[in-house]
Design a protein around this motif. Structure first.
Motif, PDB file in Angstrom:
ATOM      1  N   ASN A  95      36.276 -19.610 -29.779  1.00  0.00           N
ATOM      2  CA  ASN A  95      34.817 -19.528 -29.759  1.00  0.00           C
ATOM      3  C   ASN A  95      34.219 -19.758 -31.140  1.00  0.00           C
ATOM      4  O   ASN A  95      33.123 -20.311 -31.261  1.00  0.00           O
ATOM      5  CB  ASN A  95      34.372 -18.180 -29.189  1.00  0.00           C
ATOM      6  N   LEU A  96      34.921 -19.353 -32.189  1.00  0.00           N
ATOM      7  CA  LEU A  96      34.464 -19.661 -33.544  1.00  0.00           C
ATOM      8  C   LEU A  96      34.476 -21.171 -33.781  1.00  0.00           C
ATOM      9  O   LEU A  96      33.501 -21.746 -34.291  1.00  0.00           O
ATOM     10  CB  LEU A  96      35.367 -18.959 -34.570  1.00  0.00           C
ATOM     11  N   SER A 119      32.539 -17.679 -22.810  1.00  0.00           N
ATOM     12  CA  SER A 119      32.422 -18.684 -23.867  1.00  0.00           C
ATOM     13  C   SER A 119      31.097 -19.432 -23.772  1.00  0.00           C
ATOM     14  O   SER A 119      30.421 -19.667 -24.787  1.00  0.00           O
ATOM     15  CB  SER A 119      33.595 -19.668 -23.787  1.00  0.00           C
ATOM     16  N   LEU A 128      39.019 -15.600 -29.252  1.00  0.00           N
ATOM     17  CA  LEU A 128      38.019 -15.376 -30.301  1.00  0.00           C
ATOM     18  C   LEU A 128      37.980 -16.553 -31.273  1.00  0.00           C
ATOM     19  O   LEU A 128      36.901 -17.049 -31.631  1.00  0.00           O
ATOM     20  CB  LEU A 128      38.334 -14.081 -31.049  1.00  0.00           C
ATOM     21  N   HIS A 129      39.151 -17.011 -31.675  1.00  0.00           N
ATOM     22  CA  HIS A 129      39.236 -18.138 -32.609  1.00  0.00           C
ATOM     23  C   HIS A 129      38.669 -19.407 -31.978  1.00  0.00           C
ATOM     24  O   HIS A 129      37.976 -20.194 -32.633  1.00  0.00           O
ATOM     25  CB  HIS A 129      40.689 -18.340 -33.031  1.00  0.00           C
ATOM     26  N   SER A 161      38.914 -25.029 -38.632  1.00  0.00           N
ATOM     27  CA  SER A 161      39.094 -23.964 -37.664  1.00  0.00           C
ATOM     28  C   SER A 161      39.922 -24.426 -36.469  1.00  0.00           C
ATOM     29  O   SER A 161      40.843 -23.729 -36.023  1.00  0.00           O
ATOM     30  CB  SER A 161      37.729 -23.451 -37.202  1.00  0.00           C
ATOM     31  N   ALA A 211      31.665 -22.798 -31.843  1.00  0.00           N
ATOM     32  CA  ALA A 211      30.359 -22.599 -32.476  1.00  0.00           C
ATOM     33  C   ALA A 211      30.144 -23.602 -33.606  1.00  0.00           C
ATOM     34  O   ALA A 211      29.068 -24.201 -33.737  1.00  0.00           O
ATOM     35  CB  ALA A 211      30.250 -21.170 -33.000  1.00  0.00           C
TER      36      ALA A 211
END
Length: 437
Positions: A258-259, A388, A255-256, A429, A262
């Motif tokens: 993919n953040l 992804s 999840l991290h 991030s 993005a």
């Protein structure tokens, strides 16, 4: 017969810095024995793919194709979203199909053949297409090309994960990027031979060579020695979506990632606007655009091997550093646009910024590709990559429209400041991602 094998192995060891090509991590012994041969097949396949990508570029060649055949102007704005999102969105739907096949290179071959056929169709449209109907056919063929690209993309990463060991994948992609930079350099040199935009025959020739590039990609893929993998857990499209959403909930690292990915879209979104600022200074002559293509080729050729080796050590650090470089590039682009000095009224300051952004975008691509391949296990790699990419495709459509509206409202220089802030958030991030190498 032994001499070629020895020389191939030695060349492989020299390119990768691997003192023993038979020492492998996370791939079977049989795949390890074939690794040097497969390495060069991957390399040649990537060369064909990257060359074709440049010669059928939705940012460069296809807009001129629509102009040459007299298509409406609004169609030009659909090229990049179709090219990118069309390749990414369907990937989750084919992940279950690929998972159910013990050998996945066949899917890669099919994708390469389809891309070759669509490029040949575009070449024919350059010769015989015209007006709104011709432009609509170009967009339709581009949809098919993008879907085929999606097939190849997910299968390529899955086959690479089965045939190339950890800590060698980033190096492979780095050398692939270097060869792609050389191919881009050659494409730019060809484009600069034309004082004005290329005509029908020149475009048809460029797209014909693109078709040959994808044919080479498919042929090399068919020659790769792939060890059959697990087929348990193959799912249909909707089951794959449910599994993918579960992975996002349960795997916090995924999840991290993919953040961070993005936020890293800022590197791709900044490139056309820096090129636009350069075109405003150079006019519409192809020489200025060819100069940007050549600068892009040189930058990619020099940067990718360095990023590749660094990605094998820590792909998350590569993502962080590339995001910081994107921030600097966007700030410089905005500064040059607002600086009234005479030297900023030429194409060259923007060519330098474009080169910097190409360098850091190569780092973004290598970092995220290496990270996702190393993060996922062998059995779930295709699903991780597909999910992804599908999420990124959705974001590309949404964010691409938003960025276009902001550019229309704020102007390109102010938009670059927004992208610089986004890239800075991407760096923060990526820095917090866990290590996977």
């Amino acid at each position: 017969m032994a001499v070629p094998e020895i020389s191939q192995t030695r060349l492989y060891e020299w390119l990768t810095g691997d003192e023993d090509s038979r020492m492998c991590r996370d791939i079977p012994d049989e795949a390890c024995r074939e690794q040097p041969r497969n390495f060069f097949l991957h390399l040649a396949a990537s060369l064909g793919n990257k060359l074709a990508d440049e010669l059928a570029s939705a940012r460069l060649v296809l807009p001129w194709l629509l102009g040459v055949i007299g298509a409406p102007l609004w169609m030009v704005g659909l090229l990049v979203p179709i090219r990118e999102a069309g390749a990414l969105l369907p990937q989750l739907f084919v992940a279950g199909l690929i998972r159910g096949r013990p050998e996945r290179k066949g899917v890669w071959v099919v994708g390469g053949v389809l891309q070759a056929l669509t490029a040949a169709a575009l070449a024919l449209l350059a010769l015989f297409g015209g007006g709104t109907i011709g432009g609509g056919l170009v967009l339709a063929v581009l949809v098919a090309l993008s879907l085929a690209r999606g097939l190849s993309s997910i299968a390529t990463k899955d086959v690479m994960g089965k045939t190339i060991a950890k800590r060698r994948r980033g190096t492979l992609m780095g050398w692939s990027g270097s060869l792609a930079g050389a191919a881009t350099l050659a494409a730019g040199a060809v484009l600069m031979l034309f004082e004005d935009r290329p005509g029908e025959l020149a475009l048809a020739a460029l797209l014909g060579v693109a078709a040959l590039g994808w044919a080479l990609n498919a042929f090399c893929a068919s020659r790769i020695v792939e060890t059959p993998g697990a087929v348990e857990g193959g799912e249909n499209a909707w089951s794959a979506i449910r599994t993918g959403l579960r992975l996002l909930r349960e795997d916090r690292a995924f999840l991290h990632f993919n953040l961070a990915r993005a936020l890293l879209l800022s590197s791709a979104l900044a490139l056309p606007y820096v090129a636009l600022l350069g075109q405003q200074q150079a006019g519409t002559e192809l020489g200025g655009l060819g100069a940007l293509v050549i600068v892009s080729g040189v930058a990619g050729m020099l940067a990718s091997p360095i990023w590749g080796r660094r990605a094998d050590a820590s792909s998350r650090i590569v993502m962080r550093d590339a995001a910081l470089g994107t921030t600097v590039g966007c700030l410089l682009g905005a500064l040059f646009a607002w600086w009234p000095a005479a030297w900023t009224q030429t194409v060259w300051p923007y060519a330098l910024v474009y080169a910097l952004l190409v360098i850091v975008h190569a780092g973004v691509r290598l970092g995220r590709k290496t990270y996702i391949v190393d993060l996922a296990g062998q059995d779930d790699r295709a699903l991780y990559v597909a999910l992804s990419n599908t999420l990124t495709g959705v974001l590309m459509l949404a964010v691409g429209g938003l960025v276009g509206a902001l550019a229309q409202w704020l102007g390109a220089p102010a938009l670059l400041l927004v992208l610089a802030a986004t890239a800075l958030a991407a760096a923060a991030s990526a820095r917090r991602l866990p290590e996977v190498e």
